[in-house]
Structures are given as C-alpha cells and as structure tokens.
Motif scaffolding. Structure first.
Motif, PDB file in Angstrom:
ATOM      1  N   ASN A  80    -123.603 -60.303  -6.745  1.00 35.72           N
ATOM      2  CA  ASN A  80    -122.919 -58.921  -6.672  1.00 35.72           C
ATOM      3  C   ASN A  80    -121.467 -59.298  -6.937  1.00 35.72           C
ATOM      4  O   ASN A  80    -120.693 -58.133  -7.409  1.00 35.72           O
ATOM      5  N   ILE A  81    -120.764 -60.612  -7.035  1.00 34.57           N
ATOM      6  CA  ILE A  81    -119.478 -60.612  -7.500  1.00 34.57           C
ATOM      7  C   ILE A  81    -119.292 -61.436  -8.759  1.00 34.57           C
ATOM      8  O   ILE A  81    -118.424 -62.046  -9.054  1.00 34.57           O
ATOM      9  N   GLY A  82    -120.617 -61.434  -9.440  1.00 32.34           N
ATOM     10  CA  GLY A  82    -120.585 -62.006 -10.756  1.00 32.34           C
ATOM     11  C   GLY A  82    -120.807 -63.345 -10.997  1.00 32.34           C
ATOM     12  O   GLY A  82    -120.836 -64.067 -11.915  1.00 32.34           O
ATOM     13  N   TYR A  83    -121.552 -64.144  -9.724  1.00 37.35           N
ATOM     14  CA  TYR A  83    -122.162 -65.617 -10.098  1.00 37.35           C
ATOM     15  C   TYR A  83    -123.408 -65.609  -9.784  1.00 37.35           C
ATOM     16  O   TYR A  83    -124.136 -64.847  -8.833  1.00 37.35           O
ATOM     17  N   GLN A  84    -124.032 -66.566 -10.598  1.00 42.87           N
ATOM     18  CA  GLN A  84    -125.643 -66.968 -10.103  1.00 42.87           C
ATOM     19  C   GLN A  84    -125.860 -68.255  -9.722  1.00 42.87           C
ATOM     20  O   GLN A  84    -125.196 -69.122 -10.017  1.00 42.87           O
ATOM     21  N   ALA A  85    -126.552 -68.261  -8.387  1.00 43.97           N
ATOM     22  CA  ALA A  85    -126.715 -69.584  -7.607  1.00 43.97           C
ATOM     23  C   ALA A  85    -127.517 -70.245  -8.606  1.00 43.97           C
ATOM     24  O   ALA A  85    -128.740 -69.708  -9.105  1.00 43.97           O
ATOM     25  N   ASP A  86    -127.382 -71.509  -8.728  1.00 39.28           N
ATOM     26  CA  ASP A  86    -128.280 -72.298  -9.357  1.00 39.28           C
ATOM     27  C   ASP A  86    -129.270 -72.923  -8.491  1.00 39.28           C
ATOM     28  O   ASP A  86    -130.151 -73.495  -8.846  1.00 39.28           O
ATOM     29  N   PHE A  87    -128.954 -73.005  -7.069  1.00 42.93           N
ATOM     30  CA  PHE A  87    -130.116 -73.386  -6.189  1.00 42.93           C
ATOM     31  C   PHE A  87    -129.844 -72.399  -5.000  1.00 42.93           C
ATOM     32  O   PHE A  87    -128.800 -72.330  -4.227  1.00 42.93           O
ATOM     33  N   GLU A 100    -133.782 -80.157   1.355  1.00 45.84           N
ATOM     34  CA  GLU A 100    -134.240 -79.480  -0.039  1.00 45.84           C
ATOM     35  C   GLU A 100    -133.129 -79.874  -1.029  1.00 45.84           C
ATOM     36  O   GLU A 100    -133.514 -80.072  -2.263  1.00 45.84           O
ATOM     37  N   PHE A 101    -132.063 -79.630  -0.840  1.00 45.06           N
ATOM     38  CA  PHE A 101    -130.918 -80.140  -1.739  1.00 45.06           C
ATOM     39  C   PHE A 101    -130.801 -81.380  -2.147  1.00 45.06           C
ATOM     40  O   PHE A 101    -130.604 -81.736  -3.585  1.00 45.06           O
ATOM     41  N   LYS A 102    -131.384 -82.453  -1.575  1.00 42.51           N
ATOM     42  CA  LYS A 102    -131.341 -83.801  -1.877  1.00 42.51           C
ATOM     43  C   LYS A 102    -132.422 -84.097  -2.936  1.00 42.51           C
ATOM     44  O   LYS A 102    -132.359 -84.874  -3.803  1.00 42.51           O
ATOM     45  N   GLU A 103    -133.434 -83.179  -2.827  1.00 41.36           N
ATOM     46  CA  GLU A 103    -134.411 -83.254  -3.992  1.00 41.36           C
ATOM     47  C   GLU A 103    -134.085 -82.926  -5.139  1.00 41.36           C
ATOM     48  O   GLU A 103    -134.711 -83.156  -6.146  1.00 41.36           O
ATOM     49  N   LEU A 104    -133.166 -82.037  -5.298  1.00 44.52           N
ATOM     50  CA  LEU A 104    -132.503 -81.424  -6.477  1.00 44.52           C
ATOM     51  C   LEU A 104    -131.321 -82.197  -7.129  1.00 44.52           C
ATOM     52  O   LEU A 104    -131.233 -82.415  -8.406  1.00 44.52           O
ATOM     53  N   ALA A 105    -130.285 -82.481  -6.323  1.00 47.09           N
ATOM     54  CA  ALA A 105    -129.076 -82.908  -6.736  1.00 47.09           C
ATOM     55  C   ALA A 105    -129.244 -84.507  -7.114  1.00 47.09           C
ATOM     56  O   ALA A 105    -130.031 -85.228  -6.684  1.00 47.09           O
ATOM     57  N   THR A 106    -128.135 -85.059  -7.847  1.00 38.91           N
ATOM     58  CA  THR A 106    -128.255 -86.555  -7.894  1.00 38.91           C
ATOM     59  C   THR A 106    -127.436 -87.317  -7.030  1.00 38.91           C
ATOM     60  O   THR A 106    -126.191 -86.774  -6.700  1.00 38.91           O
ATOM     61  N   SER A 107    -127.949 -88.459  -6.533  1.00 41.76           N
ATOM     62  CA  SER A 107    -127.336 -89.085  -5.503  1.00 41.76           C
ATOM     63  C   SER A 107    -125.938 -89.456  -5.932  1.00 41.76           C
ATOM     64  O   SER A 107    -125.536 -89.908  -7.109  1.00 41.76           O
ATOM     65  N   GLY A 108    -124.658 -89.477  -5.240  1.00 40.79           N
ATOM     66  CA  GLY A 108    -123.398 -89.600  -5.765  1.00 40.79           C
ATOM     67  C   GLY A 108    -122.717 -88.433  -6.082  1.00 40.79           C
ATOM     68  O   GLY A 108    -121.495 -88.617  -6.255  1.00 40.79           O
ATOM     69  N   ASP A 109    -123.158 -87.286  -6.075  1.00 35.32           N
ATOM     70  CA  ASP A 109    -122.620 -86.176  -6.801  1.00 35.32           C
ATOM     71  C   ASP A 109    -121.591 -85.575  -5.758  1.00 35.32           C
ATOM     72  O   ASP A 109    -121.585 -86.024  -4.556  1.00 35.32           O
TER      73      ASP A 109
END
Length: 229
Positions: A80-87, A100-109
């Motif tokens: 509603n404020i103009g941004y889209q969630a990537d996850f 859940e996030f660990k399955e998506l993001a890259t270690s060290g991010d």
C-alpha cells in the motif's frame, strides 16, 4: 481487544462473534541510525507493519534492496505504500521465519532487521548464525492516551467472553487498569511471547494461536468458543 486488523474482524464477524475494540498500545516512532547506506545491505526485514512508516520516514528509498516481511498483513501494508515484498514469511513465529528465510537467502548476506524496541531477540540470534545482521529498533509501544473504559468495566464485571491480546505490552497495560478479578481473566494470546507475559501474572491463557498472526488469533478464539469434539 486488538485494534482493527481487517482479517481479524472479518473472521470474527463471519462467526457472529461480537468484537469490542479497546486498543491497549500506541505505536510511536523512535530515533534510530543505520551504520551503512541501505544499498550496502542485501535484505531488509520488517517483522511488523508497525515498523514500516517509522523506517520509511527516515530511509526514503529501499527499492534496490530486497525486502522480507513476516505475514501477509505486513506484506499488504508494504504494498500500500509502494513496495513489493520479495519474501513473505508464514508468520507462525519469529523462529519459524528465520528458518524459512535461511532456505532463501545466501549465507553471509547483510541483513537489516527493523523491529520494535521490545521485540524478542530469538529471530535475531537465529539469523546471526548464517547472516551479518544489524538490528534497528524503529518504534516503541506506549499506553494510549485514551483507553476504552467501558471495555475495562465489562472485563471487571465479567461481562465478556475472551480478551484477545497481540503483544506483551497490551497485557501489561490492561493489568495497569484492572482493579478487580485479575486472576480470573480469560486471555487468548497471539503467540508464545505474549502468553509468557500473561503467565507472569499467574494466569494461564485460555488459548494461544499456533499461527502467530491476527488470522491465527481469530481462528483460536473461534475454536476456544466452539471447541471441536
């Protein structure tokens, strides 16, 4: 008791459950600083829609940084404020979101975690096992200037079914206004952290949401009112 989350009210209304809204917390932005430009972070995580406005008021452009949120209500508020969630995490709990996030993001991010001042560090500690995490407290909860005293009177006279609470602060603020029958209060809690705060007053919650969001809270109230055989 929680204020106005649409999905909560929709579920309550669909089952004919009368809801008396009595906000017990007020959200206020607090000053914060970020050690590096947002562009140097791989992810920003918003754990609640309450974090969005305080953060974006100070950090105006996050379109080139990936965004993760907990729960559909936070994702919708972000949209509603103009941004889209990537996850979008399931919203079951902070610990579940971290897994859940660990399955998506890259270690060290590099991860920027925007939360409330009283937020638990459970998710933060879990994320730090795999990522470089910087936490920023962007809001705090305070006692509202105007409390629904009619709702408080109904509770004290035992003229209610259950009290739905969505944060430890809401529990504390209600207790400050209660004079009688504290030990008899019938709470339904949004999750484990809020339930723990209820137990600190010597009260066992009547119900606790498995999915720690407003939808889960509403469903738990319905099942508590009408238990299945």
């Amino acid at each position: 008791m929680p204020e106005g989350d649409d999905i909560f009210l929709k579920i309550m209304n669909s089952f004919g459950v009368k809801v008396v809204e009595a906000p017990l917390i007020e959200v206020k932005a607090i000053d914060f600083s970020i050690p590096d430009p947002v562009l140097e972070f791989d992810w920003i995580i918003f754990t609640s829609k309450n974090a969005l406005k305080p953060f974006l008021k100070k950090v105006s452009d996050i379109k080139n940084t990936k965004i993760a949120v907990i729960g559909n209500s936070t994702a919708e508020a972000l949209k509603n404020i103009g941004y889209q969630a990537d996850f979008i995490g399931s919203g079951h709990s902070g610990a579940r979101f971290a897994e859940e996030f660990k399955e998506l993001a890259t270690s060290g991010d590099r991860v920027l975690l925007a939360v409330g001042k009283l937020a638990s560090n459970v998710m933060e500690n879990s994320l730090e096992q795999d990522f470089i995490v910087h936490r920023v407290d962007v809001y705090e909860t305070t006692i509202p200037r105007n409390i629904n005293l009619k709702a408080i009177a109904k509770i004290e006279s035992d003229d209610y079914g259950y009290i739905a609470v969505s944060s430890p602060s809401a529990v504390d603020n209600l207790m400050l206004h209660m004079k009688n029958n504290k030990e008899r209060l019938r709470f339904v809690s949004i999750g484990t952290v809020t339930s723990a705060q209820i137990r600190r007053y010597g009260i066992e919650p009547s119900g606790e949401a498995t999915n720690q969001n407003y939808k889960g809270l509403a469903e738990t109230i319905v099942s508590t009112i009408n238990p299945q055989p």
